[in-house]
Design a protein around this motif. Structure first.
Motif, PDB file in Angstrom:
ATOM      1  N   SER A   1       0.854  -1.175   0.000  1.00 49.11           N
ATOM      2  CA  SER A   1       0.000   0.000   0.000  1.00 49.11           C
ATOM      3  C   SER A   1       0.894   1.229   0.000  1.00 49.11           C
ATOM      4  O   SER A   1       1.774   1.358   0.859  1.00 49.11           O
ATOM      5  CB  SER A   1      -0.899   0.002   1.236  1.00 49.11           C
ATOM      6  N   ASN A   2       0.703   2.097  -0.974  1.00 47.84           N
ATOM      7  CA  ASN A   2       1.537   3.303  -1.110  1.00 47.84           C
ATOM      8  C   ASN A   2       3.023   2.955  -1.166  1.00 47.84           C
ATOM      9  O   ASN A   2       3.843   3.562  -0.488  1.00 47.84           O
ATOM     10  CB  ASN A   2       1.252   4.291   0.014  1.00 47.84           C
ATOM     11  N   ASP A   3       3.348   1.932  -1.936  1.00 49.16           N
ATOM     12  CA  ASP A   3       4.740   1.512  -2.213  1.00 49.16           C
ATOM     13  C   ASP A   3       5.448   0.817  -1.056  1.00 49.16           C
ATOM     14  O   ASP A   3       6.651   0.594  -1.137  1.00 49.16           O
ATOM     15  CB  ASP A   3       5.601   2.695  -2.666  1.00 49.16           C
ATOM     16  N   VAL A   4       4.773   0.488   0.034  1.00 44.97           N
ATOM     17  CA  VAL A   4       5.439  -0.189   1.152  1.00 44.97           C
ATOM     18  C   VAL A   4       4.637  -1.404   1.598  1.00 44.97           C
ATOM     19  O   VAL A   4       3.434  -1.488   1.387  1.00 44.97           O
ATOM     20  CB  VAL A   4       5.680   0.757   2.354  1.00 44.97           C
ATOM     21  N   PHE A   5       5.350  -2.359   2.229  1.00 52.00           N
ATOM     22  CA  PHE A   5       4.710  -3.547   2.783  1.00 52.00           C
ATOM     23  C   PHE A   5       4.004  -3.194   4.083  1.00 52.00           C
ATOM     24  O   PHE A   5       4.527  -2.448   4.903  1.00 52.00           O
ATOM     25  CB  PHE A   5       5.742  -4.625   3.098  1.00 52.00           C
TER      26      PHE A   5
END
Length: 106
Positions: free
Chosen positions: A30-34
């Protein structure tokens, strides 16, 4: 002193979503992060990664991993132990970590 991260007494919506993917260890992009940012598996174990973003990502590990498309879920497996830093599209601070623990026999 300031601490960042999840509070141990709360459950984020992403952690709840990842836990629905069980019994396989899982994380949500989500939004480029785990979310959660660290997943623990055993040697030769796998982790499901569920991309909730509208972007397609190439993962830095495992080697030769296929791209993770928007709103797609894929399983990625790791043969050797260690603390694996997984970046999305080779962007710093993106993605998360997979701890491949040789003592984990689950």
């Amino acid at each position: 002193m300031i601490f960042f991260g999840n509070h141990p007494w709360t459950t984020s919506s992403y952690l709840a979503l990842a836990s629905k993917l069980n019994p396989q260890p899982a994380t949500v992009v989500s939004n480029d992060v785990f979310q959660p940012s660290i997943v623990r598996i055993g040697v030769h174990g796998c982790v499901d990664i569920d991309n909730e973003d509208d972007a397609t990502y190439s993962l830095s590990l495992p080697a030769g991993a296929p791209k993770l498309g928007p709103h797609q879920q894929m399983r990625y497996c790791f043969a050797s132990s260690g603390y694996k830093r997984i970046q999305l599209n080779h962007v710093p601070y993106s993605g998360g970590w997979v701890l491949v623990d040789p003592s984990d026999t689950t």
